[in-house]
Write a protein that holds these residues in place. Structure first.
Motif, PDB file in Angstrom:
ATOM      1  N   HIS A   4      91.883  71.044  68.839  1.00  0.00           N
ATOM      2  CA  HIS A   4      90.517  71.534  69.024  1.00  0.00           C
ATOM      3  C   HIS A   4      89.856  70.853  70.219  1.00  0.00           C
ATOM      4  N   TYR A  29      85.600  80.279  67.948  1.00  0.00           N
ATOM      5  CA  TYR A  29      86.562  79.480  67.182  1.00  0.00           C
ATOM      6  C   TYR A  29      86.426  77.983  67.466  1.00  0.00           C
ATOM      7  N   TYR A  30      86.394  77.598  68.729  1.00  0.00           N
ATOM      8  CA  TYR A  30      86.406  76.175  69.071  1.00  0.00           C
ATOM      9  C   TYR A  30      85.007  75.556  69.193  1.00  0.00           C
ATOM     10  N   ASP A  33      83.016  76.667  65.611  1.00  0.00           N
ATOM     11  CA  ASP A  33      83.778  76.390  64.382  1.00  0.00           C
ATOM     12  C   ASP A  33      83.760  77.566  63.404  1.00  0.00           C
ATOM     13  N   SER A  35      85.513  80.882  61.557  1.00  0.00           N
ATOM     14  CA  SER A  35      86.848  81.285  61.115  1.00  0.00           C
ATOM     15  C   SER A  35      87.235  82.573  61.847  1.00  0.00           C
ATOM     16  N   LEU A  36      88.506  82.897  61.777  1.00  0.00           N
ATOM     17  CA  LEU A  36      88.967  84.146  62.382  1.00  0.00           C
ATOM     18  C   LEU A  36      88.264  85.338  61.745  1.00  0.00           C
ATOM     19  N   ILE A  39      84.672  85.657  63.097  1.00  0.00           N
ATOM     20  CA  ILE A  39      84.678  86.205  64.461  1.00  0.00           C
ATOM     21  C   ILE A  39      84.979  87.697  64.423  1.00  0.00           C
ATOM     22  N   LEU A  54      93.035  85.049  70.498  1.00  0.00           N
ATOM     23  CA  LEU A  54      92.925  83.595  70.557  1.00  0.00           C
ATOM     24  C   LEU A  54      94.214  82.972  71.083  1.00  0.00           C
TER      25      LEU A  54
END
Length: 106
Positions: A4, A29-30, A33, A35-36, A39, A54
């Motif tokens: 990360h 994501y980064y 924070d 989750s998939l 997003i 990603l």
């Protein structure tokens, strides 16, 4: 956790070279924070589409660093300046500190 941090750093330097969509996924994501699934819901796409995007974006960021080496070079330069600061007089420390700040803003 280390991944990360590495991806966040690579994104800071090279994120502008990704597509807008890839940037949204990587930032979500980064940086945020998310989750998939979160997003995917936000972008109205499938979780698999987010995952694939990603992974492609991560590969691009790693390849940019392999070819350009900005993160490695700036980190090395920053470390060298910090070592010089330890042995420098007060005036030199101030000057080196200003240079270090400018480097870290890059």
């Amino acid at each position: 956790m280390l991944k990360h941090i590495e991806m966040g750093l690579l994104n800071d330097y090279y994120g502008g070279l990704l597509t807008d969509y890839q940037q949204k996924v990587v930032r979500g994501y980064y940086d945020n924070d998310m989750s998939l699934n979160e997003i995917a819901l936000e972008l109205s796409v499938s979780r698999q589409a987010v995952f694939d995007t990603l992974k492609r974006a991560e590969e691009k960021l790693i390849n940019f660093e392999a070819k350009l080496g900005l993160v490695r070079k700036i980190s090395s330069l920053s470390s060298a300046i910090e070592q010089e600061m330890a042995a420098a007089d007060d005036n030199s420390k101030k000057l080196l500190g200003k240079i270090l700040e400018q480097i870290k803003e890059i």
